[in-house]
Structure formats: C-alpha cells, structure tokens
Design a protein around this motif. Structure first.
Motif, PDB file in Angstrom:
ATOM      1  N   GLU A  21       0.875   5.280   4.280  1.00  0.00           N
ATOM      2  CA  GLU A  21       1.617   6.503   4.589  1.00  0.00           C
ATOM      3  C   GLU A  21       1.754   6.666   6.102  1.00  0.00           C
ATOM      4  O   GLU A  21       2.810   7.020   6.606  1.00  0.00           O
ATOM      5  CB  GLU A  21       0.877   7.711   3.982  1.00  0.00           C
ATOM      6  CG  GLU A  21       1.513   9.047   4.285  1.00  0.00           C
ATOM      7  CD  GLU A  21       0.799  10.209   3.596  1.00  0.00           C
ATOM      8  OE1 GLU A  21       1.264  11.344   3.780  1.00  0.00           O
ATOM      9  OE2 GLU A  21      -0.208   9.992   2.901  1.00  0.00           O
ATOM     10  N   ASN A  22       0.663   6.358   6.817  1.00  0.00           N
ATOM     11  CA  ASN A  22       0.555   6.702   8.232  1.00  0.00           C
ATOM     12  C   ASN A  22      -0.060   5.507   8.962  1.00  0.00           C
ATOM     13  O   ASN A  22      -0.933   4.822   8.427  1.00  0.00           O
ATOM     14  CB  ASN A  22      -0.331   7.960   8.276  1.00  0.00           C
ATOM     15  CG  ASN A  22      -0.894   8.295   9.622  1.00  0.00           C
ATOM     16  OD1 ASN A  22      -1.736   7.571  10.149  1.00  0.00           O
ATOM     17  ND2 ASN A  22      -0.489   9.429  10.168  1.00  0.00           N
ATOM     18  N   LEU A  23       0.404   5.218  10.180  1.00  0.00           N
ATOM     19  CA  LEU A  23      -0.058   4.008  10.891  1.00  0.00           C
ATOM     20  C   LEU A  23      -1.553   4.035  11.189  1.00  0.00           C
ATOM     21  O   LEU A  23      -2.228   3.000  11.084  1.00  0.00           O
ATOM     22  CB  LEU A  23       0.757   3.818  12.176  1.00  0.00           C
ATOM     23  CG  LEU A  23       2.222   3.400  11.945  1.00  0.00           C
ATOM     24  CD1 LEU A  23       3.017   3.483  13.241  1.00  0.00           C
ATOM     25  CD2 LEU A  23       2.308   2.001  11.332  1.00  0.00           C
ATOM     26  N   GLN A  24      -2.099   5.209  11.539  1.00  0.00           N
ATOM     27  CA  GLN A  24      -3.549   5.309  11.772  1.00  0.00           C
ATOM     28  C   GLN A  24      -4.336   4.965  10.513  1.00  0.00           C
ATOM     29  O   GLN A  24      -5.374   4.313  10.564  1.00  0.00           O
ATOM     30  CB  GLN A  24      -3.920   6.757  12.156  1.00  0.00           C
ATOM     31  CG  GLN A  24      -3.836   7.115  13.611  1.00  0.00           C
ATOM     32  CD  GLN A  24      -4.206   8.599  13.753  1.00  0.00           C
ATOM     33  OE1 GLN A  24      -3.470   9.469  13.288  1.00  0.00           O
ATOM     34  NE2 GLN A  24      -5.348   8.871  14.347  1.00  0.00           N
ATOM     35  N   GLU A  25      -3.824   5.463   9.393  1.00  0.00           N
ATOM     36  CA  GLU A  25      -4.466   5.204   8.092  1.00  0.00           C
ATOM     37  C   GLU A  25      -4.471   3.701   7.783  1.00  0.00           C
ATOM     38  O   GLU A  25      -5.476   3.150   7.329  1.00  0.00           O
ATOM     39  CB  GLU A  25      -3.698   6.000   7.032  1.00  0.00           C
ATOM     40  CG  GLU A  25      -3.967   5.631   5.582  1.00  0.00           C
ATOM     41  CD  GLU A  25      -2.714   5.747   4.714  1.00  0.00           C
ATOM     42  OE1 GLU A  25      -2.869   5.669   3.494  1.00  0.00           O
ATOM     43  OE2 GLU A  25      -1.587   5.880   5.252  1.00  0.00           O
ATOM     44  N   VAL A  26      -3.349   3.031   8.056  1.00  0.00           N
ATOM     45  CA  VAL A  26      -3.254   1.586   7.806  1.00  0.00           C
ATOM     46  C   VAL A  26      -4.308   0.838   8.633  1.00  0.00           C
ATOM     47  O   VAL A  26      -4.990  -0.067   8.137  1.00  0.00           O
ATOM     48  CB  VAL A  26      -1.829   1.070   8.110  1.00  0.00           C
ATOM     49  CG1 VAL A  26      -1.756  -0.437   8.001  1.00  0.00           C
ATOM     50  CG2 VAL A  26      -0.809   1.722   7.163  1.00  0.00           C
ATOM     51  N   GLU A  27      -4.457   1.237   9.897  1.00  0.00           N
ATOM     52  CA  GLU A  27      -5.462   0.601  10.773  1.00  0.00           C
ATOM     53  C   GLU A  27      -6.880   0.870  10.265  1.00  0.00           C
ATOM     54  O   GLU A  27      -7.746  -0.013  10.302  1.00  0.00           O
ATOM     55  CB  GLU A  27      -5.318   1.120  12.211  1.00  0.00           C
ATOM     56  CG  GLU A  27      -4.088   0.586  12.937  1.00  0.00           C
ATOM     57  CD  GLU A  27      -3.976  -0.935  12.859  1.00  0.00           C
ATOM     58  OE1 GLU A  27      -4.971  -1.633  13.181  1.00  0.00           O
ATOM     59  OE2 GLU A  27      -2.902  -1.445  12.449  1.00  0.00           O
ATOM     60  N   TRP A  28      -7.108   2.087   9.793  1.00  0.00           N
ATOM     61  CA  TRP A  28      -8.433   2.467   9.280  1.00  0.00           C
ATOM     62  C   TRP A  28      -8.818   1.612   8.067  1.00  0.00           C
ATOM     63  O   TRP A  28      -9.945   1.146   7.949  1.00  0.00           O
ATOM     64  CB  TRP A  28      -8.404   3.954   8.924  1.00  0.00           C
ATOM     65  CG  TRP A  28      -9.741   4.576   8.626  1.00  0.00           C
ATOM     66  CD1 TRP A  28     -10.973   4.126   9.007  1.00  0.00           C
ATOM     67  CD2 TRP A  28      -9.978   5.780   7.883  1.00  0.00           C
ATOM     68  NE1 TRP A  28     -11.953   4.971   8.553  1.00  0.00           N
ATOM     69  CE2 TRP A  28     -11.369   6.000   7.864  1.00  0.00           C
ATOM     70  CE3 TRP A  28      -9.140   6.703   7.251  1.00  0.00           C
ATOM     71  CZ2 TRP A  28     -11.948   7.097   7.220  1.00  0.00           C
ATOM     72  CZ3 TRP A  28      -9.712   7.795   6.625  1.00  0.00           C
ATOM     73  CH2 TRP A  28     -11.093   7.987   6.606  1.00  0.00           C
ATOM     74  N   VAL A  29      -7.853   1.365   7.207  1.00  0.00           N
ATOM     75  CA  VAL A  29      -8.112   0.521   6.026  1.00  0.00           C
ATOM     76  C   VAL A  29      -8.504  -0.893   6.468  1.00  0.00           C
ATOM     77  O   VAL A  29      -9.426  -1.500   5.906  1.00  0.00           O
ATOM     78  CB  VAL A  29      -6.886   0.490   5.086  1.00  0.00           C
ATOM     79  CG1 VAL A  29      -7.084  -0.529   3.968  1.00  0.00           C
ATOM     80  CG2 VAL A  29      -6.635   1.878   4.487  1.00  0.00           C
ATOM     81  N   LYS A  30      -7.833  -1.401   7.508  1.00  0.00           N
ATOM     82  CA  LYS A  30      -8.179  -2.749   8.017  1.00  0.00           C
ATOM     83  C   LYS A  30      -9.617  -2.783   8.522  1.00  0.00           C
ATOM     84  O   LYS A  30     -10.339  -3.779   8.321  1.00  0.00           O
ATOM     85  CB  LYS A  30      -7.231  -3.153   9.148  1.00  0.00           C
ATOM     86  CG  LYS A  30      -5.855  -3.581   8.676  1.00  0.00           C
ATOM     87  CD  LYS A  30      -4.967  -3.973   9.860  1.00  0.00           C
ATOM     88  CE  LYS A  30      -3.532  -4.219   9.405  1.00  0.00           C
ATOM     89  NZ  LYS A  30      -2.592  -4.216  10.534  1.00  0.00           N
ATOM     90  N   GLU A  31     -10.052  -1.704   9.183  1.00  0.00           N
ATOM     91  CA  GLU A  31     -11.448  -1.645   9.681  1.00  0.00           C
ATOM     92  C   GLU A  31     -12.450  -1.564   8.537  1.00  0.00           C
ATOM     93  O   GLU A  31     -13.529  -2.163   8.599  1.00  0.00           O
ATOM     94  CB  GLU A  31     -11.631  -0.422  10.592  1.00  0.00           C
ATOM     95  CG  GLU A  31     -10.921  -0.519  11.935  1.00  0.00           C
ATOM     96  CD  GLU A  31     -10.807   0.846  12.613  1.00  0.00           C
ATOM     97  OE1 GLU A  31     -11.619   1.751  12.295  1.00  0.00           O
ATOM     98  OE2 GLU A  31      -9.887   1.015  13.442  1.00  0.00           O
TER      99      GLU A  31
END
Length: 434
Positions: free
Chosen positions: A236-246
């Motif tokens: 949904e959101n670019l920050q969220e996508v990065e958080w999932v990768k972490e």
C-alpha cells in the motif's frame, strides 16, 4: 413460505464481461425500458418490458420506476468495520495513521455492546450506498465479527468477514497470539461460514503485524476449510514495503511472504497493491488471487496510484474497495469518481462501463461469486439497486443533457453518492429505502 414473484420496470443496465477482454460494446447489456422479474429472492427473467410483460401472470405486482436506472448491487472488496468511527481522520500516512487513530478506535470493540452498535450503523451505511456485498475486516476481537454477522444474517445479506489476526508490532491491548488467533478464527468459521449467505475470511492484518507462527496457522486454516476466503493488505505504502523487507529478509519481496505461508489462492484478496511489480501481478494472476483497488484511501493517505493497466495486462482479477476508514466514503459511486482521476493522473482512461464492471461483476469475480452476484442474469441472487436520476437538482439538470447511457452512467459516477441510491434490494427484499 409462499412463492413470491415481483417485477420491476425501469431502464436496466448490467455488466456481462470485462471490457478489457471483450471490448466495451460486448461488456454490458442495457434495456432502455427493461423488466426484472424476481422469484423467491432470485432473478428469474430479465429483458425488454415489451417482450416480457405478455408472459407474466395478470396479478403480478409490477413496480415501475420513472427516471431511474436498475443495476446490480455494488460489491466492496475491502472495508474495515471497526474504523467507521474514525473515517476522515486528519493528516497522516499509513503507518502513523494506524498508531494515531486506527488502533485506539479498534480497541473499543472489546466491548460487545459497542461492537453491536457499530455493526448496525455500518450495515445501514453499506445499504444506503447501494453496497449489497462486502469483504469486511473485523477487529482482533471475535465479538466484532459475531456482531457483524448477526446483523447481516437478519437481512439475509451476502457478506464475508473475518477477525483480524495480529500478534506483533501493535499495542498490547490489541494483539492476540498465534494460537489464540487460530482457535478464535476456527470457532467463528464453525459458527458462521456457509450459514445463509455468509462466508468467513481468514484475516491476518498485514505481514508486519503477524509472526511467522501466526502466518503459518493462517495458512493451516485455509487448508482445513477449502472454501474459506483470505484477506490482507499488500504494497500500500512505500515505507510499509521497506518494513516488510526488514522483517522478512529471507523472502524475495512482500508478496513472497504471503506466498511462502500458502496464503495465495482463488479466494484470496489483497488490498491496495499500489506498489506491486510485474512479476508480483503475474504470480497473483497465476494463483487466481485478486487485488482490491482502493482509490479513495490511496489518495487520502498519500499512498500512490494503482496501476490498473498493468493488472489488466496480467488478467489479474481486480475488485473495488472503499477501504473505510482510510477511504472517506462508503459510496462506490464516489470511489469510482476517484478511480477515474487516478487513471487520468497516469495518462490512462477509465470508461464508465469498466467502472460499472469493477463495482459489480469484477468484484464478484474477485470473490468467485459471479454465479450468484454481480450481474442481473436469471438464476442469480436478486441483489440490485434503483438509482434516481433526480436525486439532486444538479444531477437532474445534468442528466437531461445526456445523449447516451455511457454519458448517463459516467455522470452518475461523478456526481452521484448515497443520495442517488433510491432503493437497495438484497435477496429480493427491500433493505434500504431513501
């Protein structure tokens, strides 16, 4: 029960195919003076009034609507029951918005009386806006789902819902455990799934708020009950996508997390998908999964623009979602107004017939319910709406200038809202009268 047969006469329009696959002209049926015949909650005939009237018994009750359009009931493939009380909350993007507004609001659903009160308001709003089927997130509390299904069952609505599974990265007052979420979901499935027109959806909120253990058990529920739904959020959101990768460094990407835990499938609906790549769209399509396009909330939370042409290229099933309370309206007409603008910003067109498809048959296909809802084909459930051409002075004036059903439909989707829905029928019963 005595046999009930009724007929409804008006202009009638419904989608019969995806315009992206068959072209616009072959995607819909329109009867300028049409007749819809309903027997015992199901549609038994549809056609031109001039052809059908002679075949009806003399004593049948015929309701004739002037200056109105009958369409199938709208289908909302992504919405949150417990966020009804915080719709239109100011000034945050997704992750801050969850912490600031959403979680405190959802915590109130620990109280059964509160859950029941909001379920009644929520269902009234859906029906007032012409939504006859919705795929609904409850809160983490089983009572949110019980209250919703109890209210939906009374009206014989076709609804799908599930208790949120969330065992980390959320306030302590709002988390369950992997084990408790499995057991509580199972109890709700046993009580509600397949009862009347109700279905259950396994509902992990999104990858960041579930441990691997919880996602494993979500997948286990799907294998134990083969016709369950699964709903969650994705990209949904670019920050969220990065958080999932972490959080999941061992996985190839966001979709791969869900894929690994066996959450993709023919009844899996992923909300948003704003930042999906080509490969992820292809994988979703390959597994029969669907995406819920949520234009209002994507704009309101500044999440981004959904790439509908890319989804079409991969023949990915797409439904429409209001996503209340990130979305700011229960109205799928208003949601289509925003969807049109999202396409415009990407240099793409959204025809009114594609819009109608997304709000009806497209949603039904995303939910694998096209045999039951989403069209006005004989044999389907009599879930339909009466849209009033004179709902507001401006709409009335504007539609007098309309030269085609395409123009009329587009104006309804641009200027229309809850006031446009004069009546809502579900399983042949009048469930909302403006």
């Amino acid at each position: 029960m005595p046999l009930t047969r009724k007929a409804y006469r008006a202009a009638i329009l419904h989608s019969i195919a995806d315009p992206a696959e068959v072209g616009i002209e072959a995607s819909y049926e329109y009867f300028e003076d049409g007749l819809l015949v309903v027997d015992n909650g199901q549609i038994s005939a549809l056609g031109h009034a001039s052809e059908l009237l002679a075949s009806l018994p003399a004593d049948i009750e015929i309701t004739h609507y002037q200056d109105a359009l009958i369409t199938p009931g709208f289908i909302d493939t992504h919405i949150h029951l417990p966020q009804t009380g915080m719709v239109g909350a100011y000034g945050e993007q997704l992750l801050d918005w969850l912490n600031t507004y959403t979680f405190p609001c959802e915590s109130q659903f620990a109280d059964q009386a509160h859950a029941e009160e909001v379920a009644e308001i929520f269902i009234k709003e859906l029906l007032r806006n012409g939504t006859t089927t919705a795929l609904v997130f409850g809160s983490v509390h089983p009572q949110s789902v019980n209250a919703f299904f109890e209210a939906a069952e009374k009206l014989d609505l076709r609804m799908i819902a599930g208790k949120v599974m969330m065992d980390r990265n959320a306030p302590d007052y709002l988390t369950d455990t992997a084990e408790s979420s499995y057991l509580e979901s199972k109890a709700l499935i046993e009580r509600w799934h397949g009862k009347g027109r109700l279905h259950y959806a396994v509902t992990p909120r999104f990858a960041p708020t579930s441990t691997p253990e919880q996602l494993t058990l979500a997948g286990q529920l799907l294998s134990e009950y083969p016709d369950l739904y699964m709903q969650t959020h994705i990209s949904e959101n670019l920050q969220e996508v990065e958080w999932v990768k972490e959080l999941f460094p061992e996985r190839k990407g966001y979709l791969d997390v869900y894929d690994h835990y066996q959450l993709l499938g023919e009844r899996s609906v992923f909300a948003h998908g704003v930042h999906l790549c080509d490969d992820e769209c292809a994988r979703l399509a390959q597994t029969g999964s669907a995406v819920a396009f949520c234009p209002t909330s994507n704009l309101f939370l500044g999440s981004g623009l959904f790439n509908l042409p890319m989804a079409e290229k991969h023949k990915l099933n797409v439904g429409l979602g209001t996503d209340v309370g990130g979305g700011t309206s229960f109205s799928l007409l208003q949601t289509l107004n925003e969807a049109y603008k999202i396409m415009q910003l990407q240099g793409a067109r959204l025809s009114p017939f594609k819009s109608l498809y997304l709000a009806t048959l497209g949603g039904a296909r995303a939910l694998r319910l096209e045999e039951r809802i989403g069209t006005l084909q004989p044999g389907t459930d009599a879930d339909f709406l009466v849209l009033d051409y004179n709902a507001t002075p401006l709409l009335s004036y504007r539609l007098k200038q309309s030269k085609s059903i395409a123009e009329t439909l587009f104006v309804l989707m641009t200027l229309g809202d809850d006031r446009t829905v004069a009546q809502t029928y579900a399983a042949g019963n009048l469930v909302h009268q403006r």
